[in-house]
Design an enzyme around this catalytic site. Structure first.
Site, PDB file in Angstrom:
ATOM      1  N   CYS A   1      41.184  41.714  34.378  1.00 43.60           N
ATOM      2  CA  CYS A   1      41.393  41.350  35.783  1.00 43.60           C
ATOM      3  C   CYS A   1      40.238  40.505  36.317  1.00 43.60           C
ATOM      4  O   CYS A   1      40.453  39.479  36.959  1.00 43.60           O
ATOM      5  CB  CYS A   1      41.605  42.606  36.626  1.00 43.60           C
ATOM      6  SG  CYS A   1      40.382  43.894  36.378  1.00 43.60           S
ATOM      7  N   TYR A   2      39.010  40.914  36.026  1.00 45.77           N
ATOM      8  CA  TYR A   2      37.871  40.104  36.482  1.00 45.77           C
ATOM      9  C   TYR A   2      37.877  38.717  35.841  1.00 45.77           C
ATOM     10  O   TYR A   2      37.673  37.713  36.530  1.00 45.77           O
ATOM     11  CB  TYR A   2      36.552  40.806  36.173  1.00 45.77           C
ATOM     12  CG  TYR A   2      36.195  41.988  37.043  1.00 45.77           C
ATOM     13  CD1 TYR A   2      36.028  41.832  38.415  1.00 45.77           C
ATOM     14  CD2 TYR A   2      35.988  43.242  36.499  1.00 45.77           C
ATOM     15  CE1 TYR A   2      35.663  42.927  39.208  1.00 45.77           C
ATOM     16  CE2 TYR A   2      35.620  44.327  37.280  1.00 45.77           C
ATOM     17  CZ  TYR A   2      35.459  44.169  38.630  1.00 45.77           C
ATOM     18  OH  TYR A   2      35.093  45.240  39.412  1.00 45.77           O
TER      19      TYR A   2
END
Lengths: 342, 342, 342, 342
Positions: free
Chosen positions: C146-147
């Site tokens: 996600c990051y």
């Protein structure tokens, strides 16, 4: 000479809050801080907000560790207090933040907790009629549950004055700290934030008989409580919305007068000016209870709303307030009526 | 004889927090509490958490109302402090929570604030080299901005020890109270909850030159700061993540040693044990700053994170701490290092 | 004939989000939904928001249960995907939401994950140069972290155009769902609400090498990333604040042009109009990434902020988008750019 | 040929939610989007989550702007709908999200709203007995209030089956979006986060007569409602806790049977399996209402809890559902029962 206090269960939320308040208590010196699973850790790793105690080591909760104190606060899972108290001896002031000694009715205890009744100790809600007197000189104190604190303060004036029918309806919202620090999926931040949900609906929550006990004693007759707790997306605070049918002939002035009479002199309960309603934000971290009452003429009900911090007035603040009374100190010593807001 | 203190701007968040702290200060007596739009109201209607002051009336902010006090705290929109201070006379301690007297560089002031520079007062961040000495006996104090407090405490040890290149990168998250109490659509609860958003990106936030001023003074050379503030879904707290390229030859032990040396004796700054990182929750309502530092060898950067309560250490706590020094009181009087958590 | 899809790990947050999106996908029929600890339960008890699937039973995650589908989404703890994929056969499209096949550099994998490297699959971030082409017809897809999704979308245009020095500084805030559904004390609502805290500071977070890989590939030279993730008091969303030194001679118009060129045609990335900054609220539940960029001339840095929903574009939405490409469907099928706000 | 729809009041929360749903409605084409103070702005600046409409201009709310549509949604302050509707002509479907045409009792309207009664339109809560039929072919629809939606769905089955006494007690918690987008100090994020507070206590909230109207019609006798709304620290959602004394001889099986009969076939109401309770998180952004009921034998009350999204099922979703019925479309077109969680 300072009062030497130990805290058993110091890694949890209730124990942490007791420590937070004791750190600001001018007459108390903090002795042993004990834990179960976290024993051996520094307090700073578990309760990082308690900066002055950061280097203290949590020791295992044993009779030896707790011996040699004037006061021992118990913030333990229910069922463990009796044995600890017995080991400490009768001259030590034992302040139990758990449920074990709150109920007088053994049958109610067994129905709601499913274990043998341990007994009944003086009840640490000084605002209830007669309670303050029973706490003076006591060496055993049962701290009320957080919901019963909020609800009893809201409704006892109505029942003491005979204004309401003995059937109360209570819906209360609590911050997540009321559920404790043991991690469970439904208490995860992801689940709690942005969500309201009820639990223990239908009269099954364990705080129900405690409310009924308090209100019934004041009313002089049995009072039923339809209680629905809800989990609110906040860390602290209880907002209790309580109502009951108003007795015939009672008007708004009667209601106001009864609340002013019952609460007007209390150091930690504030009946708000008419038209102003409580919020949990205003009591964040404080030992105050804010209360407001209205008469809904169309529905024929007295509606009372109270706000407390579940960890302070609802647990640790009530415990320290009761300790102060038991020890003959000024009741307000080390306690604040000032919330941290916004 | 107690110190008699007035608070101008008592209906806002900064003024309310000053009052909250002064209520717990044993040497201070609270005098006038003034406001602009809310003048004439009871404080209890505007700041319901300040229970002991609930009945106090907010009066209009005038020179007459503020006269006759030993200390006057100003929590006013910027641009108003100079006139008020002048009217009060030089012997009164004026503690300005606003920006007017923070910057020494008039050009920087005018570029960022778009108005004439009012001057420069002793700077209320005692932890900075030389600042504590300058505050002793002062009768004018410029309280730092909340972000500059968090960032300066995080980075000054690195610059004081010559460990970092003079180009800092800072991303900080602030609770919504940092934006004040004037209602604007983007600050509504519906907008803030569940959302992170940046603002003032690209070097345009007014706290940027203040950070550069503080760090440059310590470094002995100009320091640029790439500063990005973000609005976080919480009421209080600043978490500042700060980094800068490490100078050649500096290792992790050097970094740790520099931070221990710079912060080890500070009453309100706690360098956490290695491996533990700060959270804003742990400083909620307290005057503590929690700091941790790491050396990212792969990226070649020193990374420092600090957490403060923007209203306490970041504003009102810093103000009271500085007042204590100016008046010759113990620096920690009336201030707590203990957060309200969870 | 519909695409028949199974979801392994359907009781967690990533698996639940895959199901939420697949329920709205017109070409997909949901087959097996599997779990580990929750096997045997109804989905309605575990994912109560997925009303149409409430009666479905979670079955154990076995090769048998997952057989017979066209697509299998894996939302499993890392280390488990290789064995499952092998059992499914090469003709099945396996979309792995876990980390196992994201990194090309086996040494980096082993350093950050401490286990043998499983291999490398086509990378499910279609917006990266070349990535969309590699996904067409693929039967194995590694969904990005996600990051890395948020950061790569923010910074790749700058590196693709050669505008920035190869040393990026990233501070990102994530909602608590990014930490998953396994209950841990620091993820409790009581701990998360009202608090910002960093973790994995100093280059140790596992998403760091993935960001460096993506940006380095675009830049044509190694890019270091100083990455600090922070936990924000919200359920969903990532706000990534990214910056790097601007190369000499680059001005604001160059920067804007590069971002418009790189992102202008992307269906799920929106470069905001100048002056408007992203918020995570605006992408809540959507597959959009919102991006804005500024040039801080004083600090000499390009500053880019991106906002995504960590569970949608950051995980399940990226997975479905990549599935669509692999299967030759319209890339946007079943995906929305519309957030749920406020 | 698509249904052409306009939205008046598109910059507020209700109007924005109508647009969000219409963007996903396969039969609708969005025409004019109008506003008052925000006229002239791009929708992307005001409703950044509605990415596909970002470039649309908000025009002033005039009869001209709204002319030429098949459906016009009104999300205006109360008191403005009658004039707009008249100008549009009888053949246009006017769906009013405001209060003007909800109440049949002119005296009740005047008592609670303090203005002349405008009239009564078919009521957009299709689940109530007879309501769906009245909506078919209608060209004027009064969308229910958010609280009355939650409360009516919770209690009408009990009253339809004659199980409860005609005195209901309701305590409901609402997210802050229910108070709208006009900025007021008590709705600031700093005030709302971490706080629960009641408002409109004692029977004075304007939704009270609407609840009484709905329940009374079902019961066939007047029903009083003691209603206490509370503001919860979340953006969206209503959790309504409703109770009434159970009539003699009614047991838990009777209650369950009545709820299954009344709600079992409803596409947007889900009676949860016994033992599972609703949460607002599970209906975030969806048109679902989740309901559970219990019989508290000790207190003699039926307790029902319902959860809805105040902006979706409580406003815009109910509006679109009613529009579908009026236009002869499938009732569920463009609406989802799936929440965005966690």
């Amino acid at each position: 000479m300072p009062v030497r206090a130990a805290v058993a269960g110091a890694s949890g939320y209730a124990g942490g809050e007791v420590l937070r308040l004791l750190l600001g208590h001018p007459e108390v010196e903090i002795g042993a801080v004990t834990a179960h699973g976290n024993a051996g850790q520094r307090l700073g790793a578990v309760q990082p907000h308690l900066v002055p105690l950061a280097g203290r080591e949590l020791v295992a909760t044993t009779a030896e560790a707790l011996a040699g104190h004037d006061v021992v606060f118990l913030a333990l899972p229910h069922g463990q207090s009796a044995a600890v108290a017995e080991a400490l001896g009768p001259e030590v002031l034992v302040v139990d933040c758990g449920a074990d000694f709150r109920l007088a009715d053994a049958a109610a205890w067994e129905r709601f907790y499913g274990s043998p009744h341990a007994g009944t100790w003086p009840y640490g809600l000084p605002e209830l009629p007669g309670a303050r007197e029973a706490l003076r000189g006591a060496r055993r104190i049962a701290v009320p549950g957080c919901y019963p604190t909020a609800v009893s303060l809201a409704l006892f004036p109505a029942y003491a004055a005979g204004l309401a029918e003995p059937e109360a309806v209570v819906v209360a919202a609590s911050g997540a700290s009321g559920a404790g620090k043991a991690p469970k999926p439904h208490l995860l931040g992801s689940e709690v934030m942005g969500s309201m949900s009820p639990y223990g609906v239908g009269g099954v929550h364990r705080h129900t008989p405690e409310m009924a006990q308090n209100l019934g004693a004041v009313a002089g007759e049995p009072v039923t409580v339809s209680f629905t707790p809800t989990l609110a997306p906040m860390s602290r605070g209880i907002l209790a919305t309580c109502s009951a049918k108003v007795r015939p002939g009672v008007d708004a002035a009667d209601v106001r007068a009864a609340y002013e009479k019952a609460l007007g002199d209390e150091p930690f309960v504030r009946l708000l000016p008419e038209g102003q309603w409580p919020s949990t934000a205003a009591v964040y971290g404080s030992n105050s209870a804010l209360v407001q009452v209205a008469l809904d003429a169309a529905a024929g009900r007295i509606v009372v709303v109270s706000a407390i911090d579940n960890l302070t007035k609802g647990t640790a603040g009530g415990a320290v307030q009761s300790m102060n009374i038991a020890l003959g100190l000024d009741e307000a010593t080390g306690l604040s009526t000032i919330g941290v807001a916004p």
